[in-house]
Design a protein around this motif. Structure first.
Motif, short mmCIF file in Angstrom:
data_model
loop_
_atom_site.label_atom_id
_atom_site.label_comp_id
_atom_site.label_asym_id
_atom_site.label_seq_id
_atom_site.Cartn_x
_atom_site.Cartn_y
_atom_site.Cartn_z
N UNK A 485 -12.20 -3.85 -1.92
CA UNK A 485 -11.20 -4.94 -1.96
C UNK A 485 -10.71 -5.14 -0.53
N UNK A 486 -11.02 -6.29 0.04
CA UNK A 486 -10.66 -6.53 1.43
C UNK A 486 -9.37 -7.33 1.57
N UNK A 487 -8.93 -7.97 0.49
CA UNK A 487 -7.70 -8.77 0.60
C UNK A 487 -7.11 -8.97 -0.80
N UNK A 488 -5.79 -8.84 -0.90
CA UNK A 488 -5.07 -9.13 -2.15
C UNK A 488 -4.24 -10.39 -1.94
N UNK A 489 -4.27 -11.28 -2.91
CA UNK A 489 -3.54 -12.54 -2.79
C UNK A 489 -2.89 -12.86 -4.13
N UNK A 490 -1.97 -13.81 -4.10
CA UNK A 490 -1.24 -14.24 -5.30
C UNK A 490 -1.16 -15.75 -5.32
N UNK A 491 -0.47 -16.27 -6.33
CA UNK A 491 -0.35 -17.72 -6.51
C UNK A 491 1.10 -18.09 -6.74
N UNK A 492 1.40 -19.35 -6.63
CA UNK A 492 2.73 -19.89 -6.89
C UNK A 492 2.60 -21.18 -7.68
N UNK A 493 3.72 -21.57 -8.30
CA UNK A 493 3.74 -22.77 -9.14
C UNK A 493 5.06 -23.48 -8.93
N UNK A 504 -3.97 -16.50 -13.87
CA UNK A 504 -5.27 -15.83 -13.97
C UNK A 504 -6.17 -16.36 -12.85
N UNK A 505 -7.03 -15.50 -12.33
CA UNK A 505 -7.90 -15.83 -11.20
C UNK A 505 -9.34 -15.55 -11.60
N UNK A 506 -10.23 -16.42 -11.15
CA UNK A 506 -11.67 -16.23 -11.39
C UNK A 506 -12.46 -17.01 -10.35
N UNK A 507 -13.69 -16.61 -10.12
CA UNK A 507 -14.52 -17.37 -9.15
C UNK A 507 -14.84 -18.75 -9.69
N UNK A 508 -15.10 -19.65 -8.80
CA UNK A 508 -15.47 -21.01 -9.19
C UNK A 508 -16.85 -21.00 -9.83
N UNK A 521 -9.47 -10.12 -10.93
CA UNK A 521 -8.10 -10.39 -11.40
C UNK A 521 -7.45 -9.07 -11.82
N UNK A 522 -6.31 -8.75 -11.21
CA UNK A 522 -5.62 -7.50 -11.52
C UNK A 522 -4.70 -7.61 -12.74
N UNK A 524 -1.71 -8.92 -12.99
CA UNK A 524 -0.27 -8.91 -12.68
C UNK A 524 0.08 -10.03 -11.72
N UNK A 525 -0.59 -11.18 -11.92
CA UNK A 525 -0.39 -12.35 -11.07
C UNK A 525 -0.93 -12.15 -9.66
N UNK A 526 -1.74 -11.16 -9.48
CA UNK A 526 -2.42 -10.96 -8.20
C UNK A 526 -3.90 -10.74 -8.45
N UNK A 527 -4.69 -11.00 -7.41
CA UNK A 527 -6.15 -10.80 -7.48
C UNK A 527 -6.62 -10.31 -6.12
N UNK A 528 -7.86 -9.86 -6.06
CA UNK A 528 -8.40 -9.34 -4.81
C UNK A 528 -9.79 -9.89 -4.52
N UNK A 529 -10.12 -9.94 -3.24
CA UNK A 529 -11.47 -10.33 -2.80
C UNK A 529 -12.29 -9.05 -2.73
N UNK A 530 -13.41 -9.03 -3.44
CA UNK A 530 -14.26 -7.84 -3.53
C UNK A 530 -15.61 -8.16 -2.92
N UNK A 531 -16.09 -7.26 -2.07
CA UNK A 531 -17.41 -7.45 -1.41
C UNK A 531 -18.52 -7.11 -2.40
#
Length: 778
Positions: A485-493, A504-508, A521-522, A524-531
């Protein structure tokens, strides 16, 4: 005896030294000298009722020879009014009836005087007339009627009280004042001592519960109680005081109570009858543990010793129709003398029948809460309420909305089903919550209604899709590992409320074949970029773009696609950043939008400060160059660099300004470039039109790269004529310039040597120009 009392009289006749007593009956006694006559006392009956005056006695002296020469006189108590004397005979009579209880005796004085001369024949003598008592007063009880009390169950002879009668007759004479007591009424319960008047109990075990009050009539009779004596009576009220000799006793008890009775209310009364009174009749009630112990309670009414049954829990006729329980009643104050009578308590069985009451409908909940989205179509059902008639009749229920709670008629309700629907478009921005009241009515009894509160929450429609919370670059190390996991990110509304969103997060779907990175998708309103691979080369590809689909949990569901930028960087073995592009170096991973905006604002502020600073410097320069008309130092060259003094002749060639023909010289601070355009014809300084000459020179300086430096000032001797603003130069005329003397500058020392040279040459040039102008005019 009456004759004796009335006629006994002792006379003492004194004559020639001798005393001759004479009684009224003629009996002779002894003689005594030195006294003419003496007597002791007379007696008179009280309450004499005869028609003639009562004869008391007779006075006589031996000086009275019967010749009517002596006169008798009487004075003292009652003389003349009560008692009278015959002046001739000496007979004394009582004129009216006397009362010994009013006055027991009278003291009088008698004297014998000469009838003709009123000369005393004898000295005045005193005697007493006593009123002889008769039994004319009955005994009297001065303190009656009397009140007394005696404990019940008292033994025979128990003292009750003492009564006393008083007789006004003379206690020293006969039996007229000797009183004897007796009971006329009150036997066989009480007795009285005939001499002392003490009343005592005469019957054992008198029970107050059988008879409490006794009235005893006591008689007091004089003459020793003999026949003919006078009597007086009095009443004695005797009360039997209570002792605890009886336990409480219940009567049969059956009660009917309505099922609608409130908790804590009195639903029944029961009383254990105790024949005692006062504290001996105080009763304590207790419910025997059993059927009714959890439903009912009992307390004692201190005023009437009743047991008040209290309801502890609600009653329901449909659940249970009757309750049966036992109640104990016992005395609180026991008398040890009567413990052998048995237990001083009683137990009663109480049966409580529940009476069915026509009750209003009952809602399934105490309150309802419903949710509806704003702008929902009119007629949308948002929920339902339910009420039921629990009575045996099971009447149908009809529903309605209390108009006071919904004045604008936002909602409607089905009267049969109880479903609530919207009647108007709802706007959450206007009203976020509606509080309405639903009324349930029994169909067969419309007066029986019940109410329930319904809270309607207006929900915000999900209008905005979620987006990435921070738009920042991520970096991946060239030597990264698979699954890292190289980066953790979240979203806002932007939808309200800000809290409570679920993302919820998923690849396109368009990026399903991406073999470099994926999204995890973790939850908890956060997700991570995985190599997805372990090696990246910065030389082959420096930047990767990873699309991510973000979806919220609102209604309707909104989603958006964000682009994540991943930069390949060189890292140490421990993963720390080693080398990367300029942007990656100066833009930290995970830098927030707020931080970027702050940095940008700082840069803009610095630029504004620099621009203002430069503008102020330029303005300062202009103000330095512009001097007043009277300032003769217009030709002084102003520059920032401080020269080397008088010996520094390489900083700037002053001859360029002095010699207008040296146009071939180039500026030292600007690289010369070849001139473009048509060749400009030379302009002669000897032109007749000096004004045209100056204009040409001005144009040449504007386009000439070899012109003097920017901080130099070009001066002209001729400014032209016809200007409305007149001359703008401090040098108003050549005549004035000619008159100026700059030789004094040479005398000011080495520091003014340069200025002396400049103004000295300028003065020489102006003189030459003036001379040429004069020649041309000629």
């Amino acid at each position: 005896m009456l004759t004796r009392n009335c006629l006994l009289l002792l006379w003492f006749f004194f004559s020639k030294g001798s005393l001759s007593p004479v009684l009224s009956n003629g009996v002779s006694g002894f003689q005594r000298v030195k006294r003419g006559w003496v007597w002791n006392q007379f007696f008179v009956l009280e309450e004499y009722m005869g028609s003639e005056p009562q004869y008391v006695g007779k006075l006589h002296t031996d000086l009275d020879k019967g010749e009517s020469a002596v006169k008798y006189t009487l004075s003292g108590d009652g003389a003349g009014s009560i008692f009278t004397i015959d002046a001739t005979t000496g007979d004394i009579h009582a004129l009216r009836s006397l009362d010994r209880e009013v006055k027991p005796y009278y003291t009088l004085r008698a004297q014998a005087v000469d009838i003709n001369t009123d000369r005393p024949l004898e000295p005045e003598s005193e005697f007493v007339i006593k009123v002889q008592d008769i039994n004319d007063n009955e005994p009297k009880f001065l303190e009656g009627p009397y009140t007394a009390s005696v404990p019940e169950m008292s033994p025979v002879g128990t003292y009750v009280m003492q009564v006393t009668a008083t007789d006004a007759d003379d206690p020293t004479y006969g039996n007229s004042a000797r009183v004897v007591y007796s009971i006329l009424h009150g036997q066989p319960y009480f007795s009285v001592d005939p001499k002392t008047g003490i009343i005592r109990t005469a019957l054992p075990n008198m029970d107050r519960e059988v008879k409490e009050q006794y009235q005893v009539l006591i008689q007091a009779k004089d003459m020793g109680g003999q026949l003919g004596g006078l009597a007086g009576t009095t009443t004695v009220n005797i009360t039997l005081s209570d002792v605890n000799d009886n336990p409480p006793r219940f009567s049969k008890s059956k009660r009917v109570i309505p099922e609608s009775s409130a908790v804590g209310s009195a639903v029944g009364r029961i009383k254990a009858h105790d024949l005692d009174i006062g504290k001996n009749a105080e009763v304590e009630y207790n419910i025997v543990p059993g059927d009714g112990g959890n439903i009912f309670d009992i307390i004692t009414n201190e005023h009437n010793q009743e047991g008040i049954i209290i309801l502890k829990r609600p009653l329901d006729y449909e659940t249970k129709k009757a309750y049966t329980f036992k109640v104990d009643a016992s005395n609180t104050h026991l008398d040890s003398r009567f413990q052998n009578f048995g237990a001083f308590k009683d137990t009663a069985t109480v049966k409580m029948n529940v009476l069915d009451v026509d009750e209003p409908p009952l809602f399934s909940k105490h309150s309802y809460e419903m949710d509806v989205f704003e702008d929902s179509p009119v007629g949308d059902i948002i929920g339902a309420v339910t009420a039921q008639d629990l009575d045996a009749s099971n009447s149908p229920v009809r529903y309605s909305i209390d108009w006071k709670s919904d004045l604008d008629s936002y909602f409607d309700i089905d009267p049969v089903k109880g479903t609530i629907s919207t009647n108007e478009l709802l706007d959450r921005e206007s009203i976020t919550q509606h509080n309405i009241t639903i009324v349930a009515t029994k169909l067969n009894s419309p007066v029986l209604t019940s109410r329930v509160a319904v809270i309607v929450h207006v929900l915000d429609v999900n209008e905005f899709p979620p987006e990435l919370a921070v738009l920042s670059e991520s970096f991946v190390c060239e030597n990264t590992k698979v699954g890292q996991v190289i980066q953790t990110f979240s979203a806002k509304d932007q939808d309200l409320p800000q809290a409570g969103h679920m993302f919820s997060f998923k690849p396109s779907e368009k990026d399903v074949n991406n073999k470099n990175f994926t999204i995890r998708d973790f939850g908890n309103n956060t997700a991570g970029i995985v190599t997805l691979r372990s090696s990246f080369q910065q030389r082959s590809q420096e930047i990767y773009f990873l699309p991510v689909v973000i979806q919220d949990s609102g209604y309707p569901v909104q989603s958006s696609t964000g682009i994540l930028t991943i930069r390949v960087c060189g890292c140490e073995t421990d993963g720390s950043l080693l080398t990367c592009s300029a942007e990656a170096r100066f833009l930290p991973v995970g830098l927030s939008t707020g931080a970027l905006v702050a940095i940008l604002l700082c840069i803009i502020i610095l630029l504004v400060i620099v621009v203002l600073y430069m503008g102020l410097r330029r303005q300062k320069k202009k103000e330095t160059l512009m001097t007043s008309k009277e300032d003769i130092r217009d030709n002084v060259i102003h520059y920032d660099d401080e020269g080397g003094g008088e010996e520094d002749t390489h900083a700037f060639d002053m001859g360029t300004l002095r010699n207008p023909k040296n146009r071939d010289l180039f500026r030292r601070d600007v690289k010369p470039e070849p001139k473009t355009g048509k060749n400009q014809p030379p302009v002669s300084q000897d032109s007749a039109d000096i004004s045209e000459f100056i204009n040409q020179r001005l144009k040449e300086n504007d386009v000439d790269n070899s012109a003097p430096p920017y901080d130099s000032l070009a001066t002209y001797a001729y400014e032209g004529e016809g200007s409305v603003a007149e001359s703008l130069s401090s040098i108003e005329s050549l005549v004035v310039d000619a008159d100026e003397d700059y030789d004094c500058l040479h005398e000011w020392g080495p520091r003014f040597k340069t200025l002396a040279g400049i103004f000295g040459e300028q003065s020489t040039t102006q003189s030459d120009t003036k001379t040429k102008t004069t020649e041309n005019e000629q």
